[in-house]
Design an enzyme around this catalytic site. Structure first.
Site, mmCIF file in Angstrom:
data_model
loop_
_atom_site.group_PDB
_atom_site.id
_atom_site.type_symbol
_atom_site.label_atom_id
_atom_site.label_comp_id
_atom_site.label_asym_id
_atom_site.label_seq_id
_atom_site.Cartn_x
_atom_site.Cartn_y
_atom_site.Cartn_z
ATOM 1 N N CYS A 10 4.290 -19.361 20.162
ATOM 2 C CA CYS A 10 3.936 -18.828 21.479
ATOM 3 C C CYS A 10 2.612 -18.090 21.343
ATOM 4 C CB CYS A 10 5.037 -17.941 22.043
ATOM 5 S SG CYS A 10 5.276 -16.377 21.182
ATOM 6 N N ALA A 11 2.211 -17.383 22.359
ATOM 7 C CA ALA A 11 0.904 -16.720 22.347
ATOM 8 C C ALA A 11 0.763 -15.793 21.141
ATOM 9 C CB ALA A 11 0.677 -15.973 23.653
#
Length: 107
Positions: A10-11
């Protein structure tokens, strides 16, 4: 059968950490031996080279990286469904990850 390795990306690697825990619980419940870890997009290339995942599951917030990851890495890459991610459905994400690994093995 070798232990399968699933990478969630994810980020920043934080939001997928909870999903990792839920997926590990589901794997334990079903007697599936699997290594699951979370990482941030910035560390993805390093983690792939060090931990050799069998599949990369991408958080919906960085779905724009899916095409780049598919071109860069040799294993299956898929964006986690928005609903499964939002509800942190570890069982469903685990099942889909294992399906992708299995599909790749039969190619």
């Amino acid at each position: 059968m070798n232990k399968k390795v699933i990478m969630l990306c994810c980020a920043g690697g934080m939001s997928t950490s909870l999903l990792v825990t839920k997926m590990q619980k589901a794997a334990t419940k079903d007697g599936i031996e699997v290594e699951i870890f979370a990482t941030g997009a910035a560390s993805a290339e390093y983690d792939v080279s060090q931990r050799h995942p069998d599949v990369i599951m991408v958080g919906p917030q960085i779905r724009f990286l899916e095409k780049e990851f598919k071109e860069k890495f040799s294993m299956p890459v898929e964006v986690i469904g928005m609903h499964d991610y939002g509800t942190m459905n570890g069982e469903k994400v685990l099942k889909r990850s294992l399906e992708l690994i299995s599909d790749e093995a039969t190619k």
